[in-house]
Structure formats: structure tokens, C-alpha cells
Design a protein around this motif. Sequence first.
Motif, PDB file in Angstrom:
ATOM      1  N   PRO A  84      65.889  53.401  53.377  1.00 48.16           N
ATOM      2  CA  PRO A  84      67.257  53.129  52.946  1.00 48.16           C
ATOM      3  C   PRO A  84      68.270  53.813  53.861  1.00 48.16           C
ATOM      4  CG  PRO A  84      65.867  53.863  51.121  1.00 48.16           C
ATOM      5  CD  PRO A  84      65.130  54.151  52.380  1.00 48.16           C
ATOM      6  N   ALA A  85      69.493  53.321  53.808  1.00 48.22           N
ATOM      7  CA  ALA A  85      70.528  53.855  54.685  1.00 48.22           C
ATOM      8  C   ALA A  85      71.034  55.208  54.197  1.00 48.22           C
ATOM      9  CB  ALA A  85      71.686  52.851  54.781  1.00 48.22           C
ATOM     10  N   SER A  86      71.312  55.339  52.898  1.00 50.95           N
ATOM     11  CA  SER A  86      71.895  56.573  52.370  1.00 50.95           C
ATOM     12  C   SER A  86      70.828  57.631  52.140  1.00 50.95           C
ATOM     13  CB  SER A  86      72.640  56.288  51.069  1.00 50.95           C
ATOM     14  OG  SER A  86      71.745  55.805  50.093  1.00 50.95           O
ATOM     15  N   VAL A  87      71.284  58.893  52.147  1.00 53.92           N
ATOM     16  CA  VAL A  87      70.371  60.022  51.935  1.00 53.92           C
ATOM     17  C   VAL A  87      69.845  60.031  50.511  1.00 53.92           C
ATOM     18  CG1 VAL A  87      70.170  62.539  52.014  1.00 53.92           C
ATOM     19  CG2 VAL A  87      71.562  61.347  53.714  1.00 53.92           C
ATOM     20  N   SER A  88      70.713  59.718  49.534  1.00 52.14           N
ATOM     21  CA  SER A  88      70.293  59.750  48.129  1.00 52.14           C
ATOM     22  C   SER A  88      69.204  58.718  47.856  1.00 52.14           C
ATOM     23  CB  SER A  88      71.505  59.482  47.226  1.00 52.14           C
ATOM     24  OG  SER A  88      72.062  58.197  47.492  1.00 52.14           O
ATOM     25  N   LYS A  89      69.340  57.528  48.448  1.00 56.35           N
ATOM     26  CA  LYS A  89      68.314  56.501  48.243  1.00 56.35           C
ATOM     27  C   LYS A  89      67.007  56.885  48.913  1.00 56.35           C
ATOM     28  CE  LYS A  89      71.402  52.544  47.603  1.00 56.35           C
ATOM     29  NZ  LYS A  89      71.788  51.207  48.116  1.00 56.35           N
ATOM     30  N   ARG A  90      67.096  57.548  50.077  1.00 51.76           N
ATOM     31  CA  ARG A  90      65.872  58.015  50.728  1.00 51.76           C
ATOM     32  C   ARG A  90      65.168  59.065  49.887  1.00 51.76           C
ATOM     33  NH1 ARG A  90      68.849  57.714  55.736  1.00 51.76           N
ATOM     34  NH2 ARG A  90      69.229  59.953  55.674  1.00 51.76           N
ATOM     35  N   CYS A  91      65.942  59.944  49.264  1.00 45.01           N
ATOM     36  CA  CYS A  91      65.346  60.971  48.383  1.00 45.01           C
ATOM     37  C   CYS A  91      64.706  60.334  47.161  1.00 45.01           C
ATOM     38  CB  CYS A  91      66.428  61.974  47.963  1.00 45.01           C
ATOM     39  SG  CYS A  91      67.040  63.003  49.302  1.00 45.01           S
TER      40      CYS A  91
END
Length: 446
Positions: free
Chosen positions: A155-162
Motif C-alpha cells: 500500500p501507499a500509506s504507512v498506516s495501510k502498510r502497518c
Amino acid sequence: MCETPRTRYADCNGSETSEDREILVNIGGVKQVLYVDVLNRYPQTRLAELANCSVDNANDLLELCDDYDVRKGEFYFDRDPDSFKCITELYYYGEVHMKKGICPMCFKKEMDFWGVDVHFLDECCKGSLNEVEEELAQIAEKVHEILYNVEGTTPASVSKRCRLFLWKLMEKPESSLLARAMAILSFLFILLSSVVMCMSTIPELRVHDAGGNEVENPTLESIETACIIWFTIEYVLRLASAPNKVRFAFSFMNMVDFLAIMPFYAVLALTHLGTAVTELASVQQAVQALRVMRTARIFKLARHSSGLQTLTYALKSSLKELGLLLMYMGMGIFLFSALGYAVEQSHPDTLFTSIPQSFWWAIITMTTVGYGDVYPRTTLGRCNAAVSFLCGVIAIALPIHPIINNFVIFYSKQRVLETAAKHEIELMALRSKEDGREEQQGPGRR
């Protein structure tokens, strides 16, 4: 009455014995003569187009066949002769039957090549084809799932990657070594919590407070608290990282996880309300009921056991057999309990005081348990008990085989799907390596 097939095999020199116009085809080395008027019954097929195509137009002719021998007038096809024999049945009987031993997907490709629609396939053969197509779809889904677990999309955003990292860590043990370690740790906590719950009921391990009231063993309570804290953290992390939180919350296994931790906090809340509240009989019964609900955590093991999941799916597919079993048993219980009550009324010390009370005797007799707390005293009652016992054995035994068969079929199918999916992934990896080598060698060749 079926029409006699007018197909005949040609002799060595390809001579013809009929005045009707005919064509000679060579299917993988097997020569066969086909009549044009028969082929024109289905003009959309390849053979009908070939029969009406002019031999002088070489380009159109080679689009329909692999090769053409002008001297012999022979059309050559590099196809399976066994499948071709089945396909020619369409022109005489109006339907196609697939021979045993032929791969359904390969036969479907043969039908597509000869321009024969799938709806001409007989119903008995369509079942085999649909079953193979479903298996291939499941293999493709399994491959996609494995590739997603191993590679996934970033994913692009950090929160979605987490969230994606947490989701794979808590829900996909095969995605990484860390996720597998988390699954093993969760499995050990489930076992530890179940052992502690059992040990807390041992009389020698119980303790009493200054007032003589029985309380939880401090050591076991500390271990139980640690397990609940782990279950709570695990549930919250899984819920926070779930792609669809509503679907996650109402999933059966996740509801089991919630029920496994909820009693601890409910008992904790009731305890902190004060002794005046906890001394009420209704509250004490509620606390005991909540503690019994802790046994639901044993079902958490199903999340980490493919065998238990297979058993669950097999039981779901056997609902009809289970329903028949319950219907047989229900009819037998009602019949034999009523007969037992009727024939035992003549005995002064009868144990059959009513038909509903006789249900218990009928259940333990038909299921071959036989506690011995209720038993017949008359000769007719004992005969009734013997018949009910035999009927119970038959009623239980008849649906068991289909249930076991469904389990074996489903388990074998899952193993085959996993093996096929891994094999497909290995082939994809080999193809990607070969493509990479060709790209590296390409500039040098140019």
C-alpha cells in the motif's frame, strides 16, 4: 431408433465404397471416411466447413486442417483420435459422450477446436467437466492466496502498510517465519489456558480466604490472567488490522475468540461491584455460567488446525445425512419409549412412569450407552429393549459411511489442491527465470 452411423474406416489405399460425397480425414494417424451430408447437419462445426470448402483454395483449407494431401485427397489433423471418435457421435446421435480416461479439460479443448458447443455434451459428462473446472478455479484461488501471502501488494500509506503487516502476522502463518512463530505461541497459550482451567477444579489446589470462602488459586489465577491478556491483545490487533471489520466481528471463529475472553472481564466487573452484589444467588449463578463459558476457548484450536477445519467442512457437507440420522433416532426414541411405557405398566415396580420420562431410557438404549438407571422388568419390555437396541445400531451405522466418505474426499481434495497450487507456483517461478534469462540474452543477440 438411432440411425446407424455411416462413418467407416478407410483401407490402406483410401478407396471408397459409397456413391455419396465423402471426405477422408487422418486424425493422428487414424484414417476415417466421413459423409458430407451427415457433417452438414451441424454446419457451424469445423468438419462441416471443411467438407464445403474448395480444395483449390489452399489458404482457406489450411486454416481448417493442419495439412492436405492432394494426391490422396486426405485431410490431416494433429489431434487426439480417441477424442475425435467421441466428437463424431454428435453427427449421428445429436450428443457427445466423453470416454473414460480422457481428461475433461483436454476434451473441452478438442470440442472447441472442432467447433462443437459444450451444451451438446451429455449431462453425465457435464458433471465431470464442471467438477474439474471447479477444481481448477480453486487451484487458481489457492495460488492467488499463496502469492498474496508471500508477496502481496504494497500500500501507499504507512498506516495501510502497518495494517497489512499486522494482518499477515496474526492471520497468515505461512506468510513469514515471524507469523508462524506467532501462530505457535498462540497455540501454546490456548493449551496452557485450557490446562489451567482444568487444574482449577482439583480440590487439592483450591484455597480459602480468612472467612473460609473458597477463592481462586493465586498462582493459577495469575497464569489465567496472563493468558487472557494475550488473547485480548491478539483479538484487538486482528480486529484493528482486519480489512472488513464487520465481517471479522461476525465470523464464527472470531465470535468464539470473543466468547473466550468475555467471561473473564464480566467476572472481574461483577467482583469489583462489592460483596453485597456478589453474594446474591442470581449473580453467583451468572458468575458460574460465565466461568463455564471459558470452555469455548478450546475451539480456538481450530484456527491453527487444518484437520479440524476439514472436519468442520465435511460435517457441513453432510448436513443431509446428519438430518436423516436425527430423524431416524427421533422416530425410534418416540416409538420405543411409548411401547416401553405401555408394556411396563403391568409391573408394580415399574421405572417407566411416563412417556417423556421414558425418552431418556430410549436414548441411552438406542445409542448403546445403557447406564442401567432405567431398565425394563417385564418380558415384553425386554423384547422391546432388544429391538430398540438393534434398530439404534442400524440407524447410527447407515449414515456414518457417507459422512466418513465426505471427510475423506474433502481432505484428499484439499491435499491435492495444496500440492497443485505449490506446483503451479514452482512453474511460474521457472517461467519467470527463463523470461529473465531471455531478456538478458536479448541485447547480446541483437
